[in-house]
Scaffold this active site. Structure first.
Site, short mmCIF file in Angstrom:
data_model
loop_
_atom_site.label_atom_id
_atom_site.label_comp_id
_atom_site.label_asym_id
_atom_site.label_seq_id
_atom_site.Cartn_x
_atom_site.Cartn_y
_atom_site.Cartn_z
N TYR A 123 43.18 91.44 83.00
CA TYR A 123 42.28 92.34 83.19
C TYR A 123 41.48 92.15 84.27
O TYR A 123 40.91 92.94 85.14
CB TYR A 123 41.64 92.67 82.13
CG TYR A 123 40.72 93.86 82.18
CD1 TYR A 123 40.93 95.08 82.83
CD2 TYR A 123 39.31 93.48 81.75
CE1 TYR A 123 39.86 96.02 82.88
CE2 TYR A 123 38.32 94.58 81.99
CZ TYR A 123 38.40 95.65 82.36
OH TYR A 123 37.39 96.51 82.69
N TYR A 184 28.01 95.08 84.90
CA TYR A 184 28.36 93.77 83.65
C TYR A 184 28.13 92.59 84.31
O TYR A 184 28.13 92.15 85.39
CB TYR A 184 29.70 93.92 83.17
CG TYR A 184 30.02 94.90 82.23
CD1 TYR A 184 29.34 95.81 81.67
CD2 TYR A 184 31.47 95.14 81.93
CE1 TYR A 184 29.58 96.61 80.75
CE2 TYR A 184 31.77 96.10 81.39
CZ TYR A 184 31.01 96.88 80.43
OH TYR A 184 31.46 97.95 79.73
N GLU A 300 40.37 102.27 71.89
CA GLU A 300 39.53 102.74 72.88
C GLU A 300 39.76 104.38 72.86
O GLU A 300 40.90 104.85 72.56
CB GLU A 300 40.11 102.21 74.31
CG GLU A 300 39.25 102.69 75.27
CD GLU A 300 39.59 102.07 76.55
OE1 GLU A 300 39.45 100.61 76.59
OE2 GLU A 300 39.99 102.61 77.62
#
Ligand code: 3EB
Length: 309
Positions: A123, A184, A300
């Site tokens: 990811y 982030y 999700e």
């Protein structure tokens, strides 16, 4: 929007000619299996028969009568995932721009998303490649990013990308309960994920909100690790927060369809029961078995909301 009746989730019999199939099927097929007992619809339809179809390089392109264009491609070359993603994004963004359009909603399906790839989770490799693709194309990588989903497949190509693009750029929405993904901290990877929490578009008197994949994250931290029910509750609070922040009301009342990604089969039933209580009504939904981009996330949820002036 000229016609919404066949835009959204449909049963195969109601299908128009621009379809996304889950599991298997003709046309655009996403290699994620529907969860049969929970899914109310198995096909997504973005057109009702007046669409025109072309191909452009790796991309299959459908121009929809709603004014949106759909781009879909699968990538499986020998290049590493990071480079594969960078070149896919650079190419996609260039094509969309050449067509006079802007990306408003992106879906990314990444093979073995939580596996390590040369000492970095796949990811995170994907996130680096996507970041560089946007960067190559002149994005600021903050409030100019479209809504997105990135989830993991267990078979199929390294990367599948589906994009919706439109002449008008959408309005980007963030979630006041969460740090913007593009901000982030570095502990989530060397490059931040490039997406907004939602995009809002105007179609005549209807406003459409494309809600990004939403999960059990507060600030930038995953919360309720190991607890699928509390993760479901937190995910709903986050969806509500985005919708309220965008002026789409409360309690998911404007939500017209949802897509629910669940990591473990044994969590389907408990998540589904909690989901029913929280939603308070039947919202058309596709449920899919998928890996989620952070290893601790168990589910999700994404969706589409609409309000009329
Ligand atoms: C999150 O909020 C959970 O990388 O495109 C949700 C939606 C998530 C999109 C993406 C990731 C993405 O960070 C994960």
């Amino acid at each position: 929007m000229k016609s919404t009746s066949r835009t959204g989730l449909v049963r195969p019999d109601d299908a128009g000619d621009v379809l996304i199939h889950y599991g298997s099927g003709p046309g655009y097929t996403v290699p994620l299996d529907p969860i049969a007992e929970a899914t109310t619809h198995s096909v997504e339809s973005w057109g009702s028969g007046e669409a025109s179809h072309t191909t452009a390089g790796d991309w299959r392109v459908a121009r929809l009568e709603t004014g949106l264009s759909l781009y879909a491609a699968q990538f499986d070359s020998g290049a590493g995932l990071e480079e594969l993603t960078r070149s896919a994004y650079a190419d996609l963004l260039a094509r969309i721009a050449a067509d006079g359009l802007q990306p408003v909603r992106l879906w990314n399906y990444v093979l073995d998303i939580n596996a390590e790839d040369d000492a970095l989770e796949r990811y995170r490799r994907f996130s680096v490649g996507r970041y560089e693709g946007f960067l190559d194309h002149g994005y600021k990588l903050s409030d100019d990013l479209p809504a997105a989903t990135a989830v993991g497949t267990r078979r199929g190509p390294q990367l599948s990308v589906v994009a919706l693009a439109s002449r008008e750029s959408g309005r980007q929405i963030e979630n006041p309960r969460q740090v913007s993904a593009w901000a982030y901290p570095e502990r989530y990877g060397p490059r931040s994920p490039s997406f907004s929490r939602a995009t809002v578009m105007q179609h005549g008197t209807t406003s459409v909100l494309w809600l990004s994949g939403t999960a059990s994250i507060i600030g930038h931290e995953t919360v309720h690790v190991g607890d699928p029910l509390q993760q479901t509750d937190e995910t709903f609070r986050n969806m509500d927060a985005v919708l309220e922040h965008a002026g789409f009301g409360s309690n998911l009342e404007s939500m017209s369809m949802l897509k629910v990604y669940v990591r473990h089969p044994q969590h389907v039933e408990p998540i589904r029961n909690r989901f029913r209580q929280l939603a308070g009504r039947e919202i058309p939904a596709i449920w899919l078995m998928a890996d989620i981009c952070r290893a601790e996330l168990l589910l999700e949820i994404e969706g589409v909301a609409m309000i009329s002036a």
